[in-house]
Design a protein around this motif. Sequence first.
Motif, mmCIF file in Angstrom:
data_model
loop_
_atom_site.group_PDB
_atom_site.id
_atom_site.type_symbol
_atom_site.label_atom_id
_atom_site.label_comp_id
_atom_site.label_asym_id
_atom_site.label_seq_id
_atom_site.Cartn_x
_atom_site.Cartn_y
_atom_site.Cartn_z
ATOM 1 N N LEU A 177 46.606 -79.566 20.585
ATOM 2 C CA LEU A 177 47.195 -78.741 21.640
ATOM 3 C C LEU A 177 47.800 -77.472 21.049
ATOM 4 O O LEU A 177 47.714 -76.395 21.645
ATOM 5 N N ASN A 178 48.416 -77.617 19.873
ATOM 6 C CA ASN A 178 49.035 -76.492 19.177
ATOM 7 C C ASN A 178 48.472 -76.384 17.762
ATOM 8 O O ASN A 178 48.136 -77.398 17.143
ATOM 9 N N ALA A 179 48.416 -75.155 17.269
ATOM 10 C CA ALA A 179 47.972 -74.901 15.897
ATOM 11 C C ALA A 179 49.041 -74.090 15.186
ATOM 12 O O ALA A 179 49.390 -72.994 15.651
ATOM 13 N N ALA A 215 49.276 -66.389 21.892
ATOM 14 C CA ALA A 215 48.121 -66.324 21.007
ATOM 15 C C ALA A 215 47.453 -67.694 20.982
ATOM 16 O O ALA A 215 48.123 -68.725 20.890
ATOM 17 N N GLY A 216 46.133 -67.691 21.056
ATOM 18 C CA GLY A 216 45.398 -68.950 21.008
ATOM 19 C C GLY A 216 44.159 -68.843 20.142
ATOM 20 O O GLY A 216 43.771 -67.754 19.704
ATOM 21 N N ARG A 220 57.464 -70.155 13.655
ATOM 22 C CA ARG A 220 58.850 -70.613 13.571
ATOM 23 C C ARG A 220 59.634 -70.042 14.757
ATOM 24 O O ARG A 220 59.321 -68.971 15.274
ATOM 25 N N ALA A 221 60.651 -70.749 15.164
ATOM 26 C CA ALA A 221 61.419 -70.362 16.346
ATOM 27 C C ALA A 221 62.339 -69.177 16.057
ATOM 28 O O ALA A 221 62.883 -69.057 14.950
ATOM 29 N N ARG A 249 60.070 -74.781 16.503
ATOM 30 C CA ARG A 249 58.870 -73.972 16.680
ATOM 31 C C ARG A 249 58.894 -73.269 18.035
ATOM 32 O O ARG A 249 59.680 -73.609 18.914
ATOM 33 N N MET A 250 57.993 -72.324 18.200
ATOM 34 C CA MET A 250 57.781 -71.683 19.494
ATOM 35 C C MET A 250 56.344 -71.170 19.544
ATOM 36 O O MET A 250 55.702 -70.998 18.497
ATOM 37 N N PRO A 251 55.813 -70.934 20.741
ATOM 38 C CA PRO A 251 54.482 -70.331 20.810
ATOM 39 C C PRO A 251 54.507 -68.930 20.222
ATOM 40 O O PRO A 251 55.529 -68.238 20.268
#
Length: 203
Positions: free
Chosen positions: A54-56, A110-111, A134-135, A153-155
């Motif tokens: 789901l996340n990278a 970003a994806g 990092r957040a 963390r954060m997107p």
Amino acid sequence: SMLRQWDEWFRISGFEHPGVVVYTNEKPLTPALFTWGLVPDWAKTKESIWNNTLNAQSETMFEKASFKVSAESKRCLIPADGFYEHHHAGGKTYPFYIQHKEEDKPFYFAGIWNSWNDPLTGETLSSFSIVTTRANPLMAKIHNKPKFADEPRMPVILPEGVADEYLKPLSQKEILELCAPYPEELMKAHTVRPLTGKNSPGN
């Protein structure tokens, strides 16, 4: 009451693998519906991998087998009005809704993406992961007990004027430079009512 129902309708969990609108580097002006949870070419089934993709993490996505091909050449933008994160305090979990400081401005996450051919059905599945970093200080206060990372963390949220750059051909160094924490002064957050019961989306 209506506000609560509206809020619940918009909460989706990656573990439900919903269809989400994305803009890819191949067709940057055309919205497309992709499945959340990237499935790499070598996967035998989507179910065997997509709960873990789901996340990278931006710092390691060029090294991980699931992500490295996509990180190099298959990047995308995911527009969103906001997102949810969970805060832990006193043995309880408090969901926060985070959005742009300016009410009507969306975020652009970003994806990375991939189109995978199911060997059993012949189906082609287009899927994506959200890239994380990092957040920033605001998100570090909220995301205080990350499940799958050693630090908050954060997107990766791409500022205006930078989002288009992310879809262009870039080196690893250039991509990682774009994967910086979003400025906390451009964000706001408030708590929302936790969802309960068997139909609650997961974290």
